[in-house]
Design a protein around this motif. Structure first.
Motif, PDB file in Angstrom:
ATOM      1  N   VAL A 191       0.861  -1.178   0.000  1.00 41.08           N
ATOM      2  CA  VAL A 191       0.000   0.000   0.000  1.00 41.08           C
ATOM      3  C   VAL A 191       0.902   1.233   0.000  1.00 41.08           C
ATOM      4  O   VAL A 191       1.781   1.363   0.858  1.00 41.08           O
ATOM      5  N   VAL A 192       0.694   2.129  -0.943  1.00 46.30           N
ATOM      6  CA  VAL A 192       1.613   3.253  -1.130  1.00 46.30           C
ATOM      7  C   VAL A 192       0.838   4.543  -1.379  1.00 46.30           C
ATOM      8  O   VAL A 192      -0.330   4.532  -1.776  1.00 46.30           O
ATOM      9  N   LEU A 193       1.520   5.660  -1.118  1.00 44.47           N
ATOM     10  CA  LEU A 193       1.071   6.979  -1.556  1.00 44.47           C
ATOM     11  C   LEU A 193       1.832   7.341  -2.816  1.00 44.47           C
ATOM     12  O   LEU A 193       3.059   7.168  -2.879  1.00 44.47           O
ATOM     13  N   VAL A 194       1.115   7.821  -3.821  1.00 43.66           N
ATOM     14  CA  VAL A 194       1.725   8.154  -5.106  1.00 43.66           C
ATOM     15  C   VAL A 194       1.346   9.574  -5.475  1.00 43.66           C
ATOM     16  O   VAL A 194       0.168   9.953  -5.396  1.00 43.66           O
ATOM     17  N   GLU A 195       2.328  10.364  -5.887  1.00 44.35           N
ATOM     18  CA  GLU A 195       2.077  11.681  -6.460  1.00 44.35           C
ATOM     19  C   GLU A 195       2.553  11.655  -7.907  1.00 44.35           C
ATOM     20  O   GLU A 195       3.692  11.238  -8.187  1.00 44.35           O
ATOM     21  N   GLY A 196       1.691  12.073  -8.830  1.00 38.68           N
ATOM     22  CA  GLY A 196       2.082  12.036 -10.227  1.00 38.68           C
ATOM     23  C   GLY A 196       1.146  12.834 -11.111  1.00 38.68           C
ATOM     24  O   GLY A 196       0.182  13.455 -10.639  1.00 38.68           O
ATOM     25  N   GLU A 197       1.448  12.817 -12.409  1.00 41.94           N
ATOM     26  CA  GLU A 197       0.670  13.545 -13.403  1.00 41.94           C
ATOM     27  C   GLU A 197       0.191  12.582 -14.483  1.00 41.94           C
ATOM     28  O   GLU A 197       0.946  11.734 -14.958  1.00 41.94           O
ATOM     29  N   MET A 198      -1.068  12.727 -14.883  1.00 42.30           N
ATOM     30  CA  MET A 198      -1.641  11.890 -15.935  1.00 42.30           C
ATOM     31  C   MET A 198      -1.267  12.443 -17.307  1.00 42.30           C
ATOM     32  O   MET A 198      -1.240  13.659 -17.513  1.00 42.30           O
ATOM     33  N   ASP A 199      -0.995  11.540 -18.254  1.00 38.56           N
ATOM     34  CA  ASP A 199      -0.796  11.984 -19.626  1.00 38.56           C
ATOM     35  C   ASP A 199      -2.023  11.607 -20.459  1.00 38.56           C
ATOM     36  O   ASP A 199      -2.982  11.005 -19.965  1.00 38.56           O
ATOM     37  N   ASP A 200      -1.995  11.960 -21.695  1.00 39.00           N
ATOM     38  CA  ASP A 200      -3.161  11.733 -22.553  1.00 39.00           C
ATOM     39  C   ASP A 200      -3.431  10.254 -22.816  1.00 39.00           C
ATOM     40  O   ASP A 200      -4.550   9.882 -23.177  1.00 39.00           O
ATOM     41  N   SER A 201      -2.435   9.412 -22.630  1.00 40.73           N
ATOM     42  CA  SER A 201      -2.619   7.980 -22.880  1.00 40.73           C
ATOM     43  C   SER A 201      -3.152   7.237 -21.658  1.00 40.73           C
ATOM     44  O   SER A 201      -3.347   6.020 -21.709  1.00 40.73           O
ATOM     45  N   GLY A 202      -3.382   7.942 -20.549  1.00 43.32           N
ATOM     46  CA  GLY A 202      -3.918   7.305 -19.349  1.00 43.32           C
ATOM     47  C   GLY A 202      -2.883   6.728 -18.424  1.00 43.32           C
ATOM     48  O   GLY A 202      -3.228   5.934 -17.530  1.00 43.32           O
ATOM     49  N   VAL A 203      -1.620   7.097 -18.595  1.00 46.92           N
ATOM     50  CA  VAL A 203      -0.540   6.628 -17.730  1.00 46.92           C
ATOM     51  C   VAL A 203      -0.224   7.708 -16.698  1.00 46.92           C
ATOM     52  O   VAL A 203      -0.135   8.890 -17.034  1.00 46.92           O
ATOM     53  N   LEU A 204      -0.054   7.296 -15.441  1.00 44.35           N
ATOM     54  CA  LEU A 204       0.300   8.229 -14.375  1.00 44.35           C
ATOM     55  C   LEU A 204       1.819   8.245 -14.238  1.00 44.35           C
ATOM     56  O   LEU A 204       2.430   7.246 -13.859  1.00 44.35           O
ATOM     57  N   HIS A 205       2.435   9.387 -14.543  1.00 43.48           N
ATOM     58  CA  HIS A 205       3.883   9.544 -14.407  1.00 43.48           C
ATOM     59  C   HIS A 205       4.182   9.934 -12.965  1.00 43.48           C
ATOM     60  O   HIS A 205       3.851  11.031 -12.522  1.00 43.48           O
ATOM     61  N   VAL A 206       4.815   9.033 -12.237  1.00 42.62           N
ATOM     62  CA  VAL A 206       4.994   9.182 -10.796  1.00 42.62           C
ATOM     63  C   VAL A 206       6.154  10.130 -10.502  1.00 42.62           C
ATOM     64  O   VAL A 206       7.260   9.970 -11.032  1.00 42.62           O
ATOM     65  N   LEU A 207       5.877  11.112  -9.667  1.00 40.50           N
ATOM     66  CA  LEU A 207       6.907  12.020  -9.186  1.00 40.50           C
ATOM     67  C   LEU A 207       7.480  11.547  -7.860  1.00 40.50           C
ATOM     68  O   LEU A 207       8.677  11.642  -7.623  1.00 40.50           O
ATOM     69  N   THR A 208       6.604  11.059  -6.970  1.00 35.16           N
ATOM     70  CA  THR A 208       7.027  10.596  -5.654  1.00 35.16           C
ATOM     71  C   THR A 208       6.272   9.326  -5.305  1.00 35.16           C
ATOM     72  O   THR A 208       5.057   9.242  -5.477  1.00 35.16           O
ATOM     73  N   LEU A 209       7.019   8.337  -4.813  1.00 32.00           N
ATOM     74  CA  LEU A 209       6.456   7.069  -4.351  1.00 32.00           C
ATOM     75  C   LEU A 209       6.828   6.920  -2.890  1.00 32.00           C
ATOM     76  O   LEU A 209       8.010   6.921  -2.537  1.00 32.00           O
ATOM     77  N   ALA A 210       5.810   6.795  -2.017  1.00 31.64           N
ATOM     78  CA  ALA A 210       6.064   6.830  -0.577  1.00 31.64           C
ATOM     79  C   ALA A 210       5.304   5.730   0.142  1.00 31.64           C
ATOM     80  O   ALA A 210       4.234   5.292  -0.296  1.00 31.64           O
ATOM     81  N   GLN A 211       5.874   5.286   1.257  1.00 34.44           N
ATOM     82  CA  GLN A 211       5.163   4.400   2.169  1.00 34.44           C
ATOM     83  C   GLN A 211       4.051   5.187   2.860  1.00 34.44           C
ATOM     84  O   GLN A 211       4.134   6.397   3.015  1.00 34.44           O
ATOM     85  N   PRO A 212       2.975   4.518   3.290  1.00 32.36           N
ATOM     86  CA  PRO A 212       1.940   5.235   4.039  1.00 32.36           C
ATOM     87  C   PRO A 212       2.501   5.752   5.353  1.00 32.36           C
ATOM     88  O   PRO A 212       3.326   5.081   5.984  1.00 32.36           O
ATOM     89  N   PRO A 213       2.099   6.936   5.796  1.00 35.12           N
ATOM     90  CA  PRO A 213       2.649   7.499   7.034  1.00 35.12           C
ATOM     91  C   PRO A 213       2.187   6.721   8.251  1.00 35.12           C
ATOM     92  O   PRO A 213       1.135   6.064   8.225  1.00 35.12           O
ATOM     93  N   PRO A 214       2.947   6.790   9.351  1.00 32.90           N
ATOM     94  CA  PRO A 214       2.538   6.099  10.581  1.00 32.90           C
ATOM     95  C   PRO A 214       1.354   6.794  11.222  1.00 32.90           C
ATOM     96  O   PRO A 214       1.063   7.958  10.922  1.00 32.90           O
ATOM     97  N   PRO A 215       0.628   6.121  12.110  1.00 28.81           N
ATOM     98  CA  PRO A 215      -0.509   6.763  12.779  1.00 28.81           C
ATOM     99  C   PRO A 215      -0.055   7.859  13.713  1.00 28.81           C
ATOM    100  O   PRO A 215       1.059   7.838  14.246  1.00 28.81           O
TER     101      PRO A 215
END
Length: 536
Positions: free
Chosen positions: A221-245
């Motif tokens: 399970v991850v947090l992802v920050e990215g931008e969608m392109d016209d082909s429907g692919v999410l280009h990931v800028l940051t891939l992170a573990q979920p934060p602790p409680p």
């Protein structure tokens, strides 16, 4: 993709417990049922849907049975070729499950064959259930009320970044700009990586993505920050573990536990806990080394004066398997395993202070004779038939499962005997971010704690008759990852701000091959490495 006609399948969904869902539009109904399959990368064909309805009609726990079905399908030879579930496949799995459930138990429960046979139990649940737990944990965080996800992903939270809400894959189409999503990483046989959530999945492009500390495996399970392109692919800028409680005085930390697992013994928090792994009872050098170590503790375990109890009462010894150096010797028969523990009982019988006053905890390893095959990631305690003489010798003998949980006063300790680092490295979809942290052991521990799982690898690579025993509902005070890899020691770091903030984590190393073990002082919350080498 397949489509359903509402007028034909509306009765089926009502029997699945979905009658409360609006019957229009039809696509919403498709998503509700097929998401269980898509989260695992499977496509459900219409004939399979109809057969599922016929088999599960009237079942109250239909969703649990579908989860079991998915796990069984992944074990079918050649099932992953096209990732499609059809009617014959469903019938094969149900037929096999029915036959297993109807199989009678062995006539004589005292035979070794019965003792070494796995119990009948449901397979592990799919990642969707784990995702739901982590998702609920993340949504409770103040970071996402409103979400300050960019700050979390960047590792800094000064309030400057604008607040954003978590997006979902179903809302990405046609929306420009950056998006932050929480989902499950999936990997196809072709190597394509995607992110799946409640709505569906979206392909990911990890080229140039910044990764936070941790391993990123399929089913993580991850947090992802990215931008969608016209082909429907999410280009990931940051891939992170979920934060602790988040913890506060109003919401204290829950008691760390292994989901569904029974609590072990409660030991003194004012003494020392010695942890050994790979205590090879069939190896002469290992037994000589172990006797020398224990005689040292025996010499230090006397009472300081006549009015005081023996210091040995403050000693606890955790012996982790495998208890045999040969990979399959312990599985060859009852007499071989009994002989090994008889040797240990004879050794401990010569140490009166330790045998009468100290606590001894035994955690089985992958190669030890126990219920189920060696591939199981959760193992029950050593069978009583093998340890009768040992239990007769020791005043305080505790046979624990693997993983094991016990209390050190008010602290919770969890010991897991498995080569988790090797499994996790092989399952990683991308190498860890060594530039941010060059310690692979820290990457491993952070992953285990943030994922809330002792073996964060895809379910297809795991086997357990008690899958909940591998889950962590909170970070323990002490986490022991016992394996054959090199010894490591990660002290609790309140300044880290990560999952390891209040957890001491270490590996004792292999006592059989290197003579190393660890000593944990609960009062000071400090772990110390120990080593003994005997002359040949």
């Amino acid at each position: 993709a397949w489509r359903l006609r509402a007028k034909e399948f509306a009765p089926a969904f009502s029997h699945f417990g979905l009658s409360h869902i609006d019957m229009a539009p039809t696509r919403a109904l498709q998503r509700k049922v097929s998401q269980l399959f898509r989260m695992r990368g499977w496509q459900l064909r219409p004939d399979a849907m109809q057969r599922l309805y016929e088999l599960l009609n009237g079942e109250d726990d239909w969703e649990s049975q579908l989860n079991v079905l998915l796990h069984e399908i992944e074990q079918l030879p050649g099932a992953k070729a096209d990732r499609c579930v059809d009617k014959p496949m469903v019938e094969r799995v149900f037929a096999a499950s029915s036959a297993a459930a109807a199989a009678p138990p062995p006539d004589d429960p005292a035979t070794p064959e019965h003792l070494l046979s796995p119990p009948t139990a449901k397979p592990a649940p799919p990642p969707a259930s784990h995702f739901a737990v982590v998702r609920a944990r993340v949504r409770r965080l103040s970071y996402f009320k409103p979400a300050r996800s960019r700050a979390i992903l960047a590792g800094a939270d000064d309030g400057a970044p604008p607040s954003v809400e978590l997006s979902r894959t179903g809302r990405l189409l046609g929306r420009k700009g950056k998006h932050i999503l929480l989902g499950v990483l999936t990997a196809a046989d072709s190597g394509a990586i995607a992110l799946a959530d409640e709505d569906g999945s979206v392909p990911l492009d990890l080229t140039g993505a910044h990764k936070t500390v941790g391993f990123f495996t399929a089913s993580a399970v991850v947090l992802v920050e990215g931008e969608m392109d016209d082909s429907g692919v999410l280009h990931v800028l940051t891939l992170a573990q979920p934060p602790p409680p988040e913890l506060s005085a109003a919401t204290p930390a829950p008691a760390p536990s292994l989901g569904g697992g029974a609590a072990g013994p409660t030991l003194s928090d004012g003494g020392m806990t010695m942890v050994f792994s790979d205590v090879w009872l069939d190896d002469t050098k290992t037994l000589r080394r172990l006797e020398a170590v224990l005689r040292g503790y025996e010499a230090a375990g006397g009472a300081p004066d006549e009015a005081s109890p023996p210091v040995a009462e403050l000693f606890s010894f955790v012996f982790c398997g495998s208890f045999c150096s040969a990979p399959h010797a312990a599985q060859e028969g009852r007499s071989t395993t009994q002989l090994l523990f008889r040797r240990l009982a004879e050794l401990l019988g010569r140490l009166p202070l330790l045998r009468h006053h100290s606590h001894f905890l035994f955690v089985p390893g992958p190669a030890d004779a126990s219920l189920g095959p060696q591939s199981l990631l959760h193992r029950p305690p050593l069978a009583n038939v093998f340890t009768a003489e040992l239990r007769g010798t020791l005043e305080h003998c505790h046979l624990l499962p693997n993983p094991a949980r016990f209390q050190l006063g008010g602290q919770t300790a969890i010991v897991y005997r498995e080569d988790v680092l090797t499994r996790t490295k092989l399952a990683a979809l991308a190498p860890p971010n060594i530039a941010e942290c060059d310690d692979v052991n820290r990457h491993l521990v952070e992953t285990m704690l943030l994922q809330g799982h002792l073996c964060p690898v895809p379910l297809a690579q795991t086997a357990s008759y008690a899958p909940s025993a591998l889950l962590l509902d909170a970070a323990p005070d002490l986490l022991v990852v016992a394996g054959r890899k090199a010894q490591f020691n990660l002290q609790a770091d309140a300044a880290s701000g990560g999952a390891r903030e209040g957890t001491v984590a270490f590996s004792p190393g292999s006592f059989g091959s290197s003579g190393k073990w660890m000593v944990y002082r609960a009062a000071e919350r400090v772990a110390e490495a120990s080593f003994l080498e005997l002359p040949d």
